[in-house]
Scaffold this motif. Structure first.
Motif, PDB file in Angstrom:
ATOM      1  N   ALA A  21      -9.319  12.642  25.883  1.00 37.46           N
ATOM      2  CA  ALA A  21      -9.264  11.553  24.902  1.00 37.46           C
ATOM      3  C   ALA A  21      -8.550  12.067  23.657  1.00 37.46           C
ATOM      4  CB  ALA A  21     -10.668  11.075  24.566  1.00 37.46           C
ATOM      5  N   ALA A  22      -7.323  12.489  23.867  1.00 35.89           N
ATOM      6  CA  ALA A  22      -6.474  13.035  22.806  1.00 35.89           C
ATOM      7  C   ALA A  22      -5.029  12.719  23.175  1.00 35.89           C
ATOM      8  CB  ALA A  22      -6.678  14.542  22.669  1.00 35.89           C
ATOM      9  N   SER A  23      -4.142  12.764  22.201  1.00 37.86           N
ATOM     10  CA  SER A  23      -2.744  12.411  22.462  1.00 37.86           C
ATOM     11  C   SER A  23      -2.099  13.428  23.403  1.00 37.86           C
ATOM     12  CB  SER A  23      -1.961  12.355  21.154  1.00 37.86           C
ATOM     13  OG  SER A  23      -1.825  13.662  20.614  1.00 37.86           O
ATOM     14  N   ILE A  24      -1.019  13.013  24.041  1.00 41.14           N
ATOM     15  CA  ILE A  24      -0.288  13.916  24.933  1.00 41.14           C
ATOM     16  C   ILE A  24       0.224  15.117  24.153  1.00 41.14           C
ATOM     17  CG2 ILE A  24       1.859  14.134  26.256  1.00 41.14           C
ATOM     18  CD1 ILE A  24       1.290  11.412  27.464  1.00 41.14           C
ATOM     19  N   GLU A  25       0.652  14.890  22.912  1.00 37.27           N
ATOM     20  CA  GLU A  25       1.140  15.998  22.081  1.00 37.27           C
ATOM     21  C   GLU A  25       0.027  17.021  21.836  1.00 37.27           C
ATOM     22  OE1 GLU A  25       3.687  12.660  21.954  1.00 37.27           O
ATOM     23  OE2 GLU A  25       1.564  12.745  21.343  1.00 37.27           O
ATOM     24  N   GLN A  26      -1.188  16.537  21.563  1.00 39.99           N
ATOM     25  CA  GLN A  26      -2.313  17.447  21.357  1.00 39.99           C
ATOM     26  C   GLN A  26      -2.666  18.190  22.635  1.00 39.99           C
ATOM     27  OE1 GLN A  26      -5.070  14.508  19.622  1.00 39.99           O
ATOM     28  NE2 GLN A  26      -5.303  15.917  17.896  1.00 39.99           N
ATOM     29  N   LEU A  27      -2.628  17.488  23.767  1.00 40.75           N
ATOM     30  CA  LEU A  27      -2.934  18.130  25.042  1.00 40.75           C
ATOM     31  C   LEU A  27      -1.913  19.215  25.361  1.00 40.75           C
ATOM     32  CD1 LEU A  27      -3.906  14.988  27.178  1.00 40.75           C
ATOM     33  CD2 LEU A  27      -5.463  16.715  26.251  1.00 40.75           C
ATOM     34  N   GLN A  28      -0.648  18.930  25.126  1.00 39.49           N
ATOM     35  CA  GLN A  28       0.395  19.924  25.395  1.00 39.49           C
ATOM     36  C   GLN A  28       0.235  21.144  24.494  1.00 39.49           C
ATOM     37  OE1 GLN A  28       3.757  17.269  24.882  1.00 39.49           O
ATOM     38  NE2 GLN A  28       4.052  17.074  27.098  1.00 39.49           N
ATOM     39  N   GLU A  29      -0.093  20.919  23.220  1.00 39.24           N
ATOM     40  CA  GLU A  29      -0.301  22.037  22.299  1.00 39.24           C
ATOM     41  C   GLU A  29      -1.540  22.841  22.700  1.00 39.24           C
ATOM     42  OE1 GLU A  29      -0.101  24.749  19.220  1.00 39.24           O
ATOM     43  OE2 GLU A  29       1.430  23.398  20.036  1.00 39.24           O
ATOM     44  N   GLN A  64      -2.919   4.750  29.378  1.00 32.76           N
ATOM     45  CA  GLN A  64      -2.657   5.936  28.571  1.00 32.76           C
ATOM     46  C   GLN A  64      -3.515   7.117  29.028  1.00 32.76           C
ATOM     47  OE1 GLN A  64      -0.289   6.385  26.055  1.00 32.76           O
ATOM     48  NE2 GLN A  64       0.435   4.462  26.946  1.00 32.76           N
ATOM     49  N   PHE A  65      -4.767   6.847  29.347  1.00 30.70           N
ATOM     50  CA  PHE A  65      -5.639   7.915  29.845  1.00 30.70           C
ATOM     51  C   PHE A  65      -5.091   8.491  31.147  1.00 30.70           C
ATOM     52  CE2 PHE A  65      -9.358   5.965  27.403  1.00 30.70           C
ATOM     53  CZ  PHE A  65      -9.396   6.992  26.474  1.00 30.70           C
ATOM     54  N   GLU A  66      -4.547   7.625  31.996  1.00 31.66           N
ATOM     55  CA  GLU A  66      -4.002   8.106  33.264  1.00 31.66           C
ATOM     56  C   GLU A  66      -2.821   9.042  33.027  1.00 31.66           C
ATOM     57  OE1 GLU A  66      -2.884   6.424  37.709  1.00 31.66           O
ATOM     58  OE2 GLU A  66      -3.000   5.010  36.024  1.00 31.66           O
ATOM     59  N   ARG A  67      -1.941   8.689  32.100  1.00 29.01           N
ATOM     60  CA  ARG A  67      -0.808   9.556  31.770  1.00 29.01           C
ATOM     61  C   ARG A  67      -1.292  10.897  31.241  1.00 29.01           C
ATOM     62  NH1 ARG A  67       2.546   7.450  27.418  1.00 29.01           N
ATOM     63  NH2 ARG A  67       3.859   9.238  27.926  1.00 29.01           N
ATOM     64  N   ARG A  68      -2.292  10.846  30.385  1.00 29.49           N
ATOM     65  CA  ARG A  68      -2.826  12.082  29.800  1.00 29.49           C
ATOM     66  C   ARG A  68      -3.475  12.952  30.874  1.00 29.49           C
ATOM     67  NH1 ARG A  68      -5.903   9.559  24.510  1.00 29.49           N
ATOM     68  NH2 ARG A  68      -4.061   8.772  23.414  1.00 29.49           N
ATOM     69  N   ARG A  69      -4.195  12.304  31.781  1.00 33.92           N
ATOM     70  CA  ARG A  69      -4.815  13.050  32.876  1.00 33.92           C
ATOM     71  C   ARG A  69      -3.776  13.850  33.630  1.00 33.92           C
ATOM     72  NH1 ARG A  69      -6.098  10.152  38.466  1.00 33.92           N
ATOM     73  NH2 ARG A  69      -3.839   9.973  38.200  1.00 33.92           N
ATOM     74  N   ASP A  70      -2.662  13.212  33.963  1.00 34.67           N
ATOM     75  CA  ASP A  70      -1.641  13.869  34.763  1.00 34.67           C
ATOM     76  C   ASP A  70      -1.033  15.059  34.025  1.00 34.67           C
ATOM     77  OD1 ASP A  70      -2.165  11.984  36.677  1.00 34.67           O
ATOM     78  OD2 ASP A  70      -0.399  10.748  36.249  1.00 34.67           O
ATOM     79  N   VAL A  71      -0.809  14.903  32.721  1.00 35.70           N
ATOM     80  CA  VAL A  71      -0.262  16.005  31.912  1.00 35.70           C
ATOM     81  C   VAL A  71      -1.248  17.170  31.874  1.00 35.70           C
ATOM     82  CG1 VAL A  71       0.332  16.694  29.552  1.00 35.70           C
ATOM     83  CG2 VAL A  71       1.245  14.558  30.482  1.00 35.70           C
ATOM     84  N   LEU A  72      -2.521  16.872  31.631  1.00 34.54           N
ATOM     85  CA  LEU A  72      -3.518  17.927  31.522  1.00 34.54           C
ATOM     86  C   LEU A  72      -3.736  18.636  32.850  1.00 34.54           C
ATOM     87  CD1 LEU A  72      -5.643  19.417  29.835  1.00 34.54           C
ATOM     88  CD2 LEU A  72      -7.269  17.615  30.435  1.00 34.54           C
ATOM     89  N   ILE A  73      -3.874  17.863  33.931  1.00 29.57           N
ATOM     90  CA  ILE A  73      -4.121  18.465  35.243  1.00 29.57           C
ATOM     91  C   ILE A  73      -2.978  19.392  35.636  1.00 29.57           C
ATOM     92  CG2 ILE A  73      -4.047  17.881  37.699  1.00 29.57           C
ATOM     93  CD1 ILE A  73      -6.810  17.786  36.704  1.00 29.57           C
ATOM     94  N   GLU A  74      -1.757  18.944  35.431  1.00 32.34           N
ATOM     95  CA  GLU A  74      -0.604  19.790  35.782  1.00 32.34           C
ATOM     96  C   GLU A  74      -0.647  21.098  35.012  1.00 32.34           C
ATOM     97  OE1 GLU A  74       4.273  19.700  35.455  1.00 32.34           O
ATOM     98  OE2 GLU A  74       3.168  17.804  35.411  1.00 32.34           O
ATOM     99  N   GLY A  75      -0.980  21.016  33.710  1.00 33.21           N
ATOM    100  CA  GLY A  75      -1.050  22.222  32.885  1.00 33.21           C
ATOM    101  C   GLY A  75      -2.183  23.148  33.300  1.00 33.21           C
TER     102      GLY A  75
END
Length: 385
Positions: free
Chosen positions: A368-376, A296-307
């Motif tokens: 260390a937060a949900s993908i929804e929180q990272l996107q917001e 899950q952390f890996e998925r979140r990393r990718d979302v955050l880095i791209e943003g």
């Protein structure tokens, strides 16, 4: 009554920046503001059920009294077994001390090994509490500052330049907080060679060892010649989402453990009795939740880095832990950007100066937060920046 004052030892130490910002975010939330906190290094997952059940069963069995100061035998045995099988360390239970959190183990090491005038090599950017522990012991810090261009991995030559006759200790943290860098084996080998040649100790903080994306974790204590000069520190907070349980440990030569034990027995006595039973369950039980959290952390990393890249922030993709260390100089200093984002976007980040004075134009962002929180959070940051 005399004027209120604290000791010089305490007055020279700053409050933890990460905890201060997290407390500020909580205060704003209590006022009804929708703050997204990306400042604290705390997994947002629940502690696995079998670990909580072990603590509950321990309570039900009346294990609510004092234990041995170094930790219960079952947990020291489990830790020694884990270090032998997973990390390649030749460790017996007598070389293990269980502490109320890995942070306290680091504090004990500093107070056990360091004297006035000793030097400690820190690889910057470095976790906020290392320097505080060094200062408290009376020693001083020598910095090896890494760069974004090198992915925040130190060059062996850089480290060698900072080693001198007063060097007593070098602190390693791989995977690294705040950068997420994982140090290659050849870098660790170079550090080990320096330690043997110049006769200093290495404190290896391996608290993020289970959160690596694609690479492998290497323990420097397993290298030839490092058994007697390495203190390996780890804990349960990051891998098992047990930050509030306050459970860590260290493995070192017995004479160092005996020194740490003196500090522990005269201060906190020992870690909480039933929490230690939870630690046994964590090490000996099902590890699938650990892998689930890592994925899950890996998925979140990718979302955050791209943003962040889309925003124009410069930052390497982390290879471990759950932090991004981003350069924000185009918008101001890290302190200015963090303050602006908190006030205008209600997004809490940590300024880079918390991790070393050389990093004034950086911020640390925890995913260390949900993908929804990272996107917001990314949406809000884009609106402000």
């Amino acid at each position: 009554m005399s004027a209120p004052r604290v000791s010089a030892r305490v007055s020279g130490i700053e409050e933890s920046a990460t905890i201060r910002i997290a407390n500020l975010a909580r205060k704003l939330r209590a006022e009804g503001k929708d703050v997204i906190s990306l400042s604290l290094g705390e997994p947002d997952f629940d502690t696995p059920a079998h670990i909580k059940r072990a603590a509950w069963e321990s309570l039900q069995q009346g294990e609510t009294h004092y234990t041995q100061s170094a930790g219960i035998p079952e947990l020291r045995n489990a830790i020694a077994k884990k270090l032998r099988e997973e990390n390649g360390l030749d460790v017996v239970p007598e070389q293990v001390i269980v502490t109320p959190g890995a942070k306290y183990a680091i504090f004990e090491v500093a107070c056990t090994l360091l004297e006035e005038g000793d030097e400690v090599v820190l690889i910057g950017p470095a976790w906020v509490s290392y320097e505080a522990c060094i200062r408290f012991s009376g020693a001083r810090t020598t910095w090896v500052n890494t760069s974004l261009e090198n992915g925040f991995v130190p060059e062996p030559e850089q480290i060698a330049e900072q080693v001198g006759s007063s060097t007593r200790l070098l602190i390693l943290n791989s995977p690294c907080n705040p950068t997420g860098a994982v140090y290659p084996k050849d870098v660790l080998r170079a550090v080990a060679d320096l330690a043997c040649d110049h006769d200093f100790f290495v404190l290896s903080d391996e608290i993020y060892e289970k959160i690596i994306y694609g690479g492998e974790h290497v323990s420097i204590g397993a290298f030839e010649g490092m058994q007697e000069r390495t203190i390996t520190v780890n804990g349960f907070s990051k891998a098992y989402a047990m930050t509030g349980w306050r459970l860590g440990y260290a493995a070192a030569p017995e004479w160092i453990i005996r020194g740490m034990l003196k500090i522990q027995s005269h201060s906190v006595s020992h870690p909480t009795s039933f929490v230690q039973r939870a630690g046994v369950a964590a090490l000996s039980g099902d590890q699938s939740e650990v892998e689930h959290m890592r994925a899950q952390f890996e998925r979140r990393r990718d979302v955050l880095i791209e943003g962040l890249w889309r925003l124009g922030m410069e930052c390497p993709k982390p290879e471990g832990a759950f932090y991004v260390f981003a350069h924000v100089g185009r918008w101001g200093t890290g302190d200015e950007v963090a303050e602006r984002l908190l006030n205008e976007a209600l997004v809490a980040l940590t300024p880079g100066t918390a991790f070393g004075s050389a990093y004034r134009d950086y911020v640390r962002i925890s995913y260390a937060a949900s993908i929804e929180q990272l996107q917001e959070a990314l949406k809000r940051m884009e609106a402000v920046l």
